[in-house]
Design an enzyme around this catalytic site. Sequence first.
Site, PDB file in Angstrom:
ATOM      1  N   ASP D  15       0.829  -1.194   0.000  1.00 35.91           N
ATOM      2  CA  ASP D  15       0.000   0.000   0.000  1.00 35.91           C
ATOM      3  C   ASP D  15       0.873   1.258   0.000  1.00 35.91           C
ATOM      4  O   ASP D  15       2.103   1.150  -0.032  1.00 35.91           O
ATOM      5  CB  ASP D  15      -0.959  -0.053   1.197  1.00 35.91           C
ATOM      6  CG  ASP D  15      -0.221   0.000   2.530  1.00 35.91           C
ATOM      7  OD1 ASP D  15       0.944   0.439   2.597  1.00 35.91           O
ATOM      8  OD2 ASP D  15      -0.833  -0.397   3.534  1.00 35.91           O
ATOM      9  N   TRP D  44      -8.383 -29.972  -4.410  1.00 39.09           N
ATOM     10  CA  TRP D  44      -9.751 -29.488  -4.191  1.00 39.09           C
ATOM     11  C   TRP D  44     -10.703 -29.834  -5.329  1.00 39.09           C
ATOM     12  O   TRP D  44     -11.899 -30.000  -5.096  1.00 39.09           O
ATOM     13  CB  TRP D  44      -9.729 -27.977  -3.951  1.00 39.09           C
ATOM     14  CG  TRP D  44      -9.286 -27.615  -2.578  1.00 39.09           C
ATOM     15  CD1 TRP D  44      -8.934 -28.485  -1.572  1.00 39.09           C
ATOM     16  CD2 TRP D  44      -9.158 -26.302  -2.024  1.00 39.09           C
ATOM     17  NE1 TRP D  44      -8.580 -27.777  -0.446  1.00 39.09           N
ATOM     18  CE2 TRP D  44      -8.714 -26.442  -0.689  1.00 39.09           C
ATOM     19  CE3 TRP D  44      -9.363 -25.014  -2.529  1.00 39.09           C
ATOM     20  CZ2 TRP D  44      -8.479 -25.347   0.147  1.00 39.09           C
ATOM     21  CZ3 TRP D  44      -9.134 -23.925  -1.704  1.00 39.09           C
ATOM     22  CH2 TRP D  44      -8.703 -24.090  -0.373  1.00 39.09           C
ATOM     23  N   PRO D  57     -15.749 -25.184   2.784  1.00 35.29           N
ATOM     24  CA  PRO D  57     -16.119 -23.793   3.053  1.00 35.29           C
ATOM     25  C   PRO D  57     -15.558 -23.246   4.367  1.00 35.29           C
ATOM     26  O   PRO D  57     -15.450 -23.968   5.358  1.00 35.29           O
ATOM     27  CB  PRO D  57     -17.645 -23.835   3.116  1.00 35.29           C
ATOM     28  CG  PRO D  57     -18.042 -25.094   2.440  1.00 35.29           C
ATOM     29  CD  PRO D  57     -16.916 -26.051   2.601  1.00 35.29           C
TER      30      PRO D  57
END
Lengths: 137, 137, 137, 137
Positions: D15, D44, D57
């Site tokens: 940043d 996955w 999840p």
Amino acid sequence: MRNIHHVQVLWPDCDPAGILFNVNYYRWMDDATFYLFEKAGLPWDELKARYGAPGVPLVSSHADFRSPAKFRDKLAIESEIAEWGNSSFKVSHVFRIGDRVAAEGWERRIWCIADPVDPAKITPAPIPDDVRKALGG
Amino acid sequence: MRNIHHVQVLWPDCDPAGILFNVNYYRWMDDATFYLFEKAGLPWDELKARYGAPGVPLVSSHADFRSPAKFRDKLAIESEIAEWGNSSFKVSHVFRIGDRVAAEGWERRIWCIADPVDPAKITPAPIPDDVRKALGG
Amino acid sequence: MRNIHHVQVLWPDCDPAGILFNVNYYRWMDDATFYLFEKAGLPWDELKARYGAPGVPLVSSHADFRSPAKFRDKLAIESEIAEWGNSSFKVSHVFRIGDRVAAEGWERRIWCIADPVDPAKITPAPIPDDVRKALGG
Amino acid sequence: MRNIHHVQVLWPDCDPAGILFNVNYYRWMDDATFYLFEKAGLPWDELKARYGAPGVPLVSSHADFRSPAKFRDKLAIESEIAEWGNSSFKVSHVFRIGDRVAAEGWERRIWCIADPVDPAKITPAPIPDDVRKALGG
């Protein structure tokens, strides 16, 4: 003193499962805190000139994902300062789609000031009274 | 002088159609140019001290998307300087999955130097000979 | 038929040089095209049911970066269909900060339909008349 | 059973304060869990065919930011399953730059299966023994 910031879930925010990818919630917490400070009359890019503060660094954050958000869903993010310490504070965020809570989270941030001689040297400092007051503390 | 940078397509890089979202190619072109400069012995965070150059700003970029990339695909990005101007240069990138081209793109960047008195003031400058040579020009 | 979509440059959109990182323009072109289609009454998640179209895939894109955008700048993105082919079309985008142009870009997209039997099989198709008309063509 | 995944802090990850933006840690926790599963022989995209599981999840996540990471820093992310429940598990992640800890975090995920008739309907399910074993539980 609280702010509601609105975002819409767009196509690239979603993953192959077709739902909002979790990391976006953290990005939006940062955005929502920015807008909370804006509403309080404390734009982040003026903190240095006004207080010698090079931003409000994050020390920890957390989120609980309650129910999935989908493409085109509109999220209302309700943000407020939930706890005040001497130099740290906690910002809470609730993400809602209509009345349903999609996620809840918080950020712990610290107030700090940059050394006037060596700006890379940053130390925690007491939160100024007018900052606290502007944010509802 | 060319570099091959490898990336793997991960879950959040893909959109609900299950394929790599196009914007990632532009992010990866930027990364690939960084690694091309690394290989040439020109780390971006040393350009200022060595040449007074605050990075190599992008003035335009382009990509053609040839065939979709999917979750877990491994991309090899082949990068080289394709054109040299006086103060600008073009970096070409080819993205391959095995022998198949997934995308091709390029970036036009300029060599510039910061004003020693006012570092925010940046002006194009001739590309130094050793920079050009290190990058194969 | 054109749309203006507004975004504000936030902290994480900027790089260590303190300016908007270029890749965000591509993300915002995708968002701006989404909103252009919304305004035309063509929400992307209804294209499948209405036309058998699984989105409007990008085949190429391009941007010219004219002048830097900074933290807190507000960008107005003006978008319209600049060219119509039989099955492809070009969306143009101009990014303005007040009267100043920060960037200009375009996307070439194709209209395509998914095979009713094998939805992963996608082929270009003529742009339906009502789609073209809704988008000002 | 643990995995170490390596990432390098690149220019757009930082940043305007010149340090790694916090949200990237969450993205990299997701990536690191993906690679932990890869190492365990549980890619996955094969979980659905092998177990009827549409992914793993996230239900909550957390991170503590200990010390700043900068452009070009190389992070080693050490990941392992730190807690096993019946259908949930906690993945811990430590981010190190050399010996220094930059951040620590965790993710709580659930094992779940999709309804064979309606794949959008997902319910928590006991973690299969071989999955648990492969991941060191």
